[in-house]
Write a protein that holds these residues in place. Structure first.
Motif, short mmCIF file in Angstrom:
data_model
loop_
_atom_site.label_atom_id
_atom_site.label_comp_id
_atom_site.label_asym_id
_atom_site.label_seq_id
_atom_site.Cartn_x
_atom_site.Cartn_y
_atom_site.Cartn_z
N GLU A 80 0.98 -1.35 0.02
CA GLU A 80 0.08 0.01 -0.06
C GLU A 80 0.82 1.28 -0.13
N ASP A 100 -0.66 -5.34 2.86
CA ASP A 100 -1.18 -4.05 3.63
C ASP A 100 -0.39 -4.16 5.02
N ILE A 102 -0.48 -2.11 7.64
CA ILE A 102 -1.77 -1.84 8.75
C ILE A 102 -2.80 -1.75 8.08
N ASP A 103 -3.87 -2.78 7.80
CA ASP A 103 -5.20 -2.81 7.53
C ASP A 103 -6.03 -2.26 8.68
N GLY A 104 -6.68 -1.11 8.32
CA GLY A 104 -7.46 -0.48 9.45
C GLY A 104 -6.76 0.57 10.17
N THR A 105 -6.12 1.35 9.32
CA THR A 105 -5.16 2.51 9.84
C THR A 105 -5.72 3.31 10.91
N GLU A 181 -18.65 -1.28 4.67
CA GLU A 181 -17.47 -0.31 5.02
C GLU A 181 -18.13 0.86 4.50
N GLY A 183 -15.91 3.29 3.97
CA GLY A 183 -14.55 3.79 3.36
C GLY A 183 -14.41 5.30 3.53
N SER A 184 -13.42 5.77 2.63
CA SER A 184 -12.84 7.05 2.68
C SER A 184 -13.36 8.21 1.69
N SER A 223 -11.72 -2.84 8.63
CA SER A 223 -10.58 -3.51 7.87
C SER A 223 -11.35 -4.58 7.12
N ALA A 224 -10.85 -4.44 5.90
CA ALA A 224 -11.39 -5.53 4.85
C ALA A 224 -10.75 -6.67 4.98
N GLU A 241 -17.76 -4.57 -0.57
CA GLU A 241 -16.90 -3.22 -0.23
C GLU A 241 -16.50 -2.50 -1.63
N ASP A 248 -5.77 -4.85 0.44
CA ASP A 248 -6.73 -4.94 1.52
C ASP A 248 -7.27 -6.37 1.66
C1 LIP Z 1 -9.03 0.23 4.98
C2 LIP Z 1 -9.78 -0.90 4.44
C3 LIP Z 1 -11.45 -0.82 4.54
C4 LIP Z 1 -11.88 0.54 3.96
C5 LIP Z 1 -10.91 1.60 4.36
C6 LIP Z 1 -9.45 1.52 4.39
P1 LIP Z 1 -6.53 0.81 5.34
O1 LIP Z 1 -7.68 -0.02 4.64
O2 LIP Z 1 -9.46 -2.03 5.22
O3 LIP Z 1 -12.12 -1.80 4.05
O4 LIP Z 1 -13.20 0.59 4.39
O5 LIP Z 1 -11.49 3.00 3.90
O6 LIP Z 1 -9.15 1.72 2.98
O7 LIP Z 1 -6.60 2.05 4.64
O8 LIP Z 1 -6.71 1.27 6.78
O9 LIP Z 1 -5.18 0.06 5.21
#
Ligand code: LIP
Length: 327
Positions: A80, A100, A102-105, A181, A183-184, A223-224, A241, A248
């Motif tokens: 990532e 990734d 840290i998934d779930g930053t 989710e 998401g951003s 966290s995906a 998602e 992810d």
């Molecule tokens: C996260 C994903 C999650 C998504 C977040 C973010 P990150 O990954 O795991 O599914 O909804 O927006 O993308 O950015 O924490 O590695």
């Protein structure tokens, strides 16, 4: 890199290395957590204030990338933070690590424990190894093509095969616990589709929500990778998602498929593989891994063909009621 014909022993060596590497990365995440609010650390924005990156994300990715390169110098790497820095590598026919750190930053920054490292390994275009380790929960999910997937955690340290137990019946969406989710990307044209989809999957048709599926509940844990692991475990029925990335989901795809779950991409992809018989269903190609649209449903039946039919019904029912957009 040319296509890789690695042996089962070589695949297992990679698998065991990935598991140990996830624990090393987990320790680094915990160490980073203790200083995540120090003046020098903090977090930066990527796309916007909901899309965070920290020094720990970057440090963990560097640690993982260097460890892999030292052990397997001819393997390739997609991460990532490397991608964000401009290393937009394709998934070749070689051995490709998709990580990734840290998934779930956002969860990491806020101290919400659903954060993990996600390590996927693709060989000749097929995701064959998945390792997801959540250090705050000390919970490890891992799977390898043809060997099943497993979970180990503090109160059950011995690996348990997934799915864990016989979950409730799942014949229609109104029996489902789904993960969804936010998401951003919160722009209006996308948020409108997310909200409309949320209304449809949760709504009560007898209460005026036309076409509502009235799922039992919706969970958004951020966290995906862990969503895929919960579907693999059987304690989530379905996860959808649009907008996350290959890093992810790659590990989670392996863990879920090895637990009998089914993974599709977009509505168009789903309809193209659900109608056909045979091996195309549940085949996750590099194109699907990188298309940023994912829908996974847990194992429903023991017998393979009955399971696929039950999964296809749920996938069709879900995709018949949600809106889709391009991330
Ligand atoms: C996260 C994903 C999650 C998504 C977040 C973010 P990150 O990954 O795991 O599914 O909804 O927006 O993308 O950015 O924490 O590695």
């Amino acid at each position: 890199m040319s296509s890789s014909n690695i042996t089962q022993d070589e695949l297992n060596e990679i698998y065991q290395f990935a598991i140990q590497l996830s624990k090393t990365a987990g320790r680094a995440i915990l160490q980073g957590s203790s200083k995540r609010f120090s003046s020098s650390a903090g977090s930066d924005f990527k796309k916007n204030s909901a899309d965070l990156v920290t020094e720990t994300d970057q440090a963990v990715e560097t640690l993982v990338k260097q460890s892999i390169s030292s052990k397997f110098p001819d393997h390739e790497f997609i991460g990532e933070e490397s991608w964000a820095a401009g290393e937009e590598n394709p998934i070749s026919d070689g051995v490709v690590w998709i990580v990734d750190p840290i998934d779930g930053t956002t969860n990491f920054v806020h101290g919400f424990p659903y954060t993990c490292i996600s390590i996927g390994v693709v060989v000749n275009g097929e995701a064959k190894i998945g390792v997801v380790y959540a250090p705050f929960l000390d919970t490890l999910y891992h799977g390898c093509k043809g060997k099943g997937s497993f979970v180990s955690c503090p109160h059950n340290p011995a690996p348990r095969r997934l799915p864990l137990e016989n979950p409730p019946q799942l014949t229609d969406l109104n029996q489902a616990l789904v993960a969804f989710e936010w998401g951003s990307d919160r722009r209006a044209h996308i948020l409108d589709k997310k909200l409309a989809s949320f209304r449809k999957i949760t709504g009560d048709t007898t209460g005026g929500v036309e076409g509502g599926k009235m799922v039992r509940g919706v969970r958004s844990i951020g966290s995906a990778a862990l969503n895929f692991c919960h579907v693999a475990s059987g304690n989530l029925d379905l996860y959808w998602e649009i907008g996350c990335w290959a890093w992810d989901v790659c590990a989670g795809v392996v863990i879920a498929k090895e637990a009998g779950a089914a993974v599709v991409g977009s509505k168009a992809h789903a309809s193209s593989v659900i109608e056909v018989k045979g091996e195309e269903f549940n085949k996750v190609t590099p194109e699907i891994l990188t298309a940023r649209k994912y829908l996974v449903v847990r194992k429903i039946k023991e017998e393979k063909s009955e399971n696929e039919e039950a999964q296809k019904h749920i996938l069709n029912e879900f995709y018949s009621c949600v809106d889709e957009w391009d991330p």
